[in-house]
Design an enzyme around this catalytic site. Structure first.
Site, PDB file in Angstrom:
ATOM      1  N   SER A   1       2.128   3.269   2.542  1.00 57.28           N
ATOM      2  CA  SER A   1       1.077   2.894   1.586  1.00 57.28           C
ATOM      3  C   SER A   1       1.536   3.298   0.194  1.00 57.28           C
ATOM      4  O   SER A   1       2.318   4.252   0.056  1.00 57.28           O
ATOM      5  CB  SER A   1      -0.221   3.643   1.918  1.00 57.28           C
ATOM      6  OG  SER A   1      -1.129   3.560   0.832  1.00 57.28           O
TER       7      SER A   1
ATOM      8  N   TYR B   1      -4.433  11.362   3.944  1.00 61.25           N
ATOM      9  CA  TYR B   1      -3.834  10.051   4.228  1.00 61.25           C
ATOM     10  C   TYR B   1      -2.484   9.909   3.506  1.00 61.25           C
ATOM     11  O   TYR B   1      -1.495   9.451   4.090  1.00 61.25           O
ATOM     12  CB  TYR B   1      -4.825   8.983   3.767  1.00 61.25           C
ATOM     13  CG  TYR B   1      -4.411   7.547   3.990  1.00 61.25           C
ATOM     14  CD1 TYR B   1      -4.420   6.983   5.267  1.00 61.25           C
ATOM     15  CD2 TYR B   1      -4.045   6.739   2.913  1.00 61.25           C
ATOM     16  CE1 TYR B   1      -4.069   5.648   5.454  1.00 61.25           C
ATOM     17  CE2 TYR B   1      -3.697   5.410   3.100  1.00 61.25           C
ATOM     18  CZ  TYR B   1      -3.708   4.870   4.373  1.00 61.25           C
ATOM     19  OH  TYR B   1      -3.358   3.549   4.562  1.00 61.25           O
TER      20      TYR B   1
END
Ligand code: NAP
Length: 246
Positions: free
Chosen positions: A144, A157
């Site tokens: 990401s 995350y």
């Protein structure tokens, strides 16, 4: 030029929905036999399989929790025995638990890090023996942009996604001599269940290409990395974010 992955077995984790389902359908359209992994949503996974088969492709579904070593080991052993090979592994399964660090719980850390990072480690280590035997293979890890740039409220995350980039680079160096190429794709904001509820117009106003991403946008980068066009690329992270992280 058409990308043809005929004869190749491609395992995509977390392929029942969102980005993984698009990757699975695009691999199917390139004639790979697609193994659609999911954790709980059998109906959605079956729909992806049926779509691929109805379009003339070949696919099957396999349930396992990527964070559970026994399940991963058993499922990949069955796949390896059935097909004799695993050519492409897309480590896509992931979950997000966003919130400020003071509110983050260790259970959130375990779920997020175990799904994205430990899951990629487990699937890779069990699929690798088939790639080593074939002296070829492609591994693509879905990271990401927050793994590159960080983001307030996403420290847990982002840790998992940054870890995936280190994992990708190290594996690329370790496995290049064995003909196995390892790369990552780092999406920005992509319209899936994971981002449901976010204000798309507000997000789009921050993106140079003025729209949020679609799962197919990520799928395109993955297909490229699986193809012969990417035969001299390893250890890289392709950012797919409409210019958000420049
Ligand atoms: P999504 O729509 O929430 O889908 C998640 C998928 O992962 C589902 O197929 C789910 O299976 C599966 N899954 C979750 N936990 C699993 C586990 N323990 N074992 C096996 N499968 C599991 O997510 P998405 O937005 O498509 O995200 C896909 C990947 O892209 C993730 O790694 C995510 O972090 C990354 N990403 C997404 C975005 C974005 O904006 N959407 C941006 C950057 C990176 P079930 O259907 O069975 O639950």
């Amino acid at each position: 030029m058409k990308i043809d992955l005929s004869g190749q077995i491609a395992l995509v984790t977390g392929a029942s929905r969102g980005i993984g389902s698009s990757i699975a359908k695009m691999l199917g359209a390139c004639n790979a036999h697609v193994v659609i992994n999911y954790k709980t949503n059998e109906a959605a996974a079956s729909q992806v399989r049926d779509e691929i088969i109805n379009s003339g492709g070949s696919a099957e579904i396999v349930a396992f929790d990527v964070a559970n070593e026994e399940e991963v080991k058993a499922a990949i052993k069955v796949l390896g025995e059935k097909h004799g090979r695993i050519d492409i592994l897309v480590n896509n399964a992931g979950v997000s638990k966003d919130g400020l660090i003071l509110r983050a719980k260790s259970a959130d850390w375990d779920e997020v890090v175990h799904t994205s990072l430990k899951g990629a480690f487990l699937c890779t280590s069990h699929a690798l023996r088939y790639m080593l035997k074939a002296k070829s293979g492609r591994i693509i890890n879905i990271s990401s942009v927050v793994g590159l740039g960080g983001n307030a409220g996403q420290s847990v995350y982002a840790s998992a996604k940054a870890g995936l980039i280190g994992f990708t680079k190290s594996m690329a160096k370790e496995l290049a001599s064995r003909g196995i190429l390892v790369n990552a794709v780092a999406p920005g904001f992509i319209r899936t269940d994971m981002t449901k509820g976010m204000d798309e117009n507000k997000v789009a106003s921050m993106i140079p290409l003025s729209r949020v991403g679609l799962p197919e946008d990520v799928g395109g980068a993955v297909i490229f990395l699986c193809s012969e066009l990417a035969a001299y690329i390893t250890g890289q992270t392709i950012v797919v974010d409409g210019g958000l992280y420049i």
